[in-house]
Enzyme design. Sequence first.
Site, PDB file in Angstrom:
ATOM      1  N   SER A  20      43.604  48.363  53.480  1.00 20.87           N
ATOM      2  CA  SER A  20      44.673  48.749  52.586  1.00 20.87           C
ATOM      3  C   SER A  20      45.626  48.826  53.406  1.00 20.87           C
ATOM      4  O   SER A  20      46.357  48.978  53.736  1.00 20.87           O
ATOM      5  CB  SER A  20      44.147  49.853  52.000  1.00 20.87           C
ATOM      6  N   LYS A  71      36.444  55.954  43.082  1.00 21.31           N
ATOM      7  CA  LYS A  71      36.814  55.992  41.787  1.00 21.31           C
ATOM      8  C   LYS A  71      35.967  57.158  40.931  1.00 21.31           C
ATOM      9  O   LYS A  71      36.352  58.440  40.290  1.00 21.31           O
ATOM     10  CB  LYS A  71      37.960  55.185  41.256  1.00 21.31           C
ATOM     11  N   ASN A  92      42.057  57.675  40.459  1.00 23.32           N
ATOM     12  CA  ASN A  92      43.149  57.192  41.534  1.00 23.32           C
ATOM     13  C   ASN A  92      43.337  57.792  42.363  1.00 23.32           C
ATOM     14  O   ASN A  92      44.447  57.877  43.874  1.00 23.32           O
ATOM     15  CB  ASN A  92      43.144  56.064  41.586  1.00 23.32           C
ATOM     16  N   GLY A 247      48.697  40.269  42.617  1.00 22.55           N
ATOM     17  CA  GLY A 247      48.621  42.210  42.139  1.00 22.55           C
ATOM     18  C   GLY A 247      48.965  42.827  43.208  1.00 22.55           C
ATOM     19  O   GLY A 247      49.173  44.371  43.373  1.00 22.55           O
TER      20      GLY A 247
HETATM   21  P1  NDP Z   1      34.058  45.789  39.839  1.00 21.72           P
HETATM   22  O1  NDP Z   1      33.250  45.857  40.738  1.00 21.72           O
HETATM   23  O2  NDP Z   1      34.754  47.121  38.642  1.00 21.72           O
HETATM   24  O3  NDP Z   1      34.458  44.971  38.476  1.00 21.72           O
HETATM   25  C1  NDP Z   1      33.952  43.519  39.339  1.00 21.72           C
HETATM   26  C2  NDP Z   1      34.552  41.847  37.635  1.00 21.72           C
HETATM   27  O4  NDP Z   1      34.006  40.796  38.616  1.00 21.72           O
HETATM   28  C3  NDP Z   1      33.573  41.809  37.007  1.00 21.72           C
HETATM   29  O5  NDP Z   1      33.809  42.254  35.459  1.00 21.72           O
HETATM   30  C4  NDP Z   1      32.657  41.562  36.868  1.00 21.72           C
HETATM   31  O6  NDP Z   1      31.473  40.783  36.449  1.00 21.72           O
HETATM   32  C5  NDP Z   1      33.600  40.182  37.369  1.00 21.72           C
HETATM   33  N1  NDP Z   1      32.646  39.303  38.729  1.00 21.72           N
HETATM   34  C6  NDP Z   1      32.597  39.780  40.463  1.00 21.72           C
HETATM   35  N2  NDP Z   1      31.566  38.385  40.593  1.00 21.72           N
HETATM   36  C7  NDP Z   1      32.455  37.456  39.197  1.00 21.72           C
HETATM   37  C8  NDP Z   1      31.511  35.956  39.122  1.00 21.72           C
HETATM   38  N3  NDP Z   1      30.515  35.500  40.674  1.00 21.72           N
HETATM   39  N4  NDP Z   1      31.917  35.747  38.517  1.00 21.72           N
HETATM   40  C9  NDP Z   1      31.882  36.179  37.470  1.00 21.72           C
HETATM   41  N5  NDP Z   1      32.375  37.545  37.082  1.00 21.72           N
HETATM   42  C10 NDP Z   1      32.610  37.770  38.590  1.00 21.72           C
HETATM   43  O7  NDP Z   1      35.988  45.562  40.950  1.00 21.72           O
HETATM   44  P2  NDP Z   1      37.427  46.210  40.049  1.00 21.72           P
HETATM   45  O8  NDP Z   1      37.390  45.907  38.912  1.00 21.72           O
HETATM   46  O9  NDP Z   1      37.728  47.611  40.570  1.00 21.72           O
HETATM   47  O10 NDP Z   1      38.211  45.314  40.795  1.00 21.72           O
HETATM   48  C11 NDP Z   1      38.138  43.659  40.535  1.00 21.72           C
HETATM   49  C12 NDP Z   1      39.550  42.743  40.586  1.00 21.72           C
HETATM   50  O11 NDP Z   1      40.346  44.002  40.746  1.00 21.72           O
HETATM   51  C13 NDP Z   1      38.924  43.457  43.291  1.00 21.72           C
HETATM   52  O12 NDP Z   1      39.625  41.920  42.807  1.00 21.72           O
HETATM   53  C14 NDP Z   1      39.829  44.203  43.053  1.00 21.72           C
HETATM   54  O13 NDP Z   1      40.978  43.772  44.441  1.00 21.72           O
HETATM   55  C15 NDP Z   1      40.892  44.265  41.726  1.00 21.72           C
HETATM   56  N6  NDP Z   1      42.212  45.208  41.951  1.00 21.72           N
HETATM   57  C16 NDP Z   1      43.390  45.449  42.554  1.00 21.72           C
HETATM   58  C17 NDP Z   1      44.104  46.452  42.596  1.00 21.72           C
HETATM   59  C18 NDP Z   1      45.857  46.369  42.458  1.00 21.72           C
HETATM   60  O14 NDP Z   1      46.065  47.343  42.744  1.00 21.72           O
HETATM   61  N7  NDP Z   1      46.349  44.530  42.559  1.00 21.72           N
HETATM   62  C19 NDP Z   1      43.510  47.332  41.179  1.00 21.72           C
HETATM   63  C20 NDP Z   1      42.561  47.490  41.395  1.00 21.72           C
HETATM   64  C21 NDP Z   1      41.609  46.184  41.667  1.00 21.72           C
HETATM   65  P3  NDP Z   1      29.947  41.391  35.612  1.00 21.72           P
HETATM   66  O15 NDP Z   1      30.260  42.560  34.948  1.00 21.72           O
HETATM   67  O16 NDP Z   1      29.665  40.428  35.178  1.00 21.72           O
HETATM   68  O17 NDP Z   1      29.777  41.864  37.346  1.00 21.72           O
END
Ligand code: NDP
Length: 281
Positions: A20, A71, A92, A247
């Site tokens: 982080s 979270k 968070n 991000g």
């Molecule tokens: P979650 O695990 O809650 O959600 C992941 C999402 O990605 C779901 O919609 C999932 O779809 C989709 N996904 C994962 N793998 C695939 C794939 N191979 N093909 C298609 N869809 C896929 O994660 P978060 O919401 O917490 O985080 C998502 C992203 O955002 C991460 O990269 C994280 O690092 C980033 N992030 C950045 C932040 C920032 O402050 N910049 C804050 C929080 C997160 P499905 O439902 O179908 O599994």
Amino acid sequence: MTERPLPLLAGLIGWPVQQSKSPLIHEFWLKKVGVDGHYVRLPVRPGAVEAAFRGMVDLGFVGVQATMPHKRDCFRLVDSLTPTAKALGAVNTVIVQPDASLLGHNTDMAGFLEPLAEADFAGRCVTVLGAGGAAAAIMVGLASKRPARINLVNRSPVGIETLLKDIGPALDGIEVQTGDWSAAARFASESALVANATSLGMAGQPELPLQVSVLPDDAIVYDIITHPHDTDLLKAARARGLVTYDGMHMLVGQAREAFTLFFGAEPPAMHDGELRDRLTS
Ligand code: NDP
């Protein structure tokens, strides 16, 4: 704010947590504003949040932030919630109150919206890719900007269903159109903003299957992935002359609100360029 013993201690609970960049952000601002405080990484195993909370209070922490996978547990275990945390079903940032009770905030939504303060989506559609925890904050944040419609793309229909069940009331009557990846190009082609909230495009993950050539000429592309911060999606959008946010914008934005809650001081925006250089070098 009542007198609190120094140094003011805050941290980030997560598993894993060593990757982080949040400590870098908070320590940077602490030095700039001259507050006697620290923000540390706290590796807390899944299932150990309740015990971590007890330790946090006893050790005199002013609060903690939470990242994956904590979270939802934080949401469940705090004593009270801000309206935003309640609407998003996730916490968070946890603040220890003067009576030692725990108040749960969610600063992800404000973080996402920070670079979009001037953006106007009235009468326009916006598209969100992904339906996980981050997408919840993004959807509710975008609803507050009153677009004509939010298009939501996700691989699994159950992900969409769960998300809309969780945040439906907070969308405040905004129309939502949903689809799987076969709808992504059509949704994006009518959108003033496309936000990636999936893990596609992250280091070690598959690329995001969306061509920026379909987007309107004035579209904004916002990819919240932080590793790498300059994803192929953003590079392609910039090459097309589109406005982009990465991000780090959301990460710094969500930290800004948390910093004020922890340390009682506003992070100075005049050093944002220097902070960004440190985060991205
Ligand atoms: P979650 O695990 O809650 O959600 C992941 C999402 O990605 C779901 O919609 C999932 O779809 C989709 N996904 C994962 N793998 C695939 C794939 N191979 N093909 C298609 N869809 C896929 O994660 P978060 O919401 O917490 O985080 C998502 C992203 O955002 C991460 O990269 C994280 O690092 C980033 N992030 C950045 C932040 C920032 O402050 N910049 C804050 C929080 C997160 P499905 O439902 O179908 O599994």
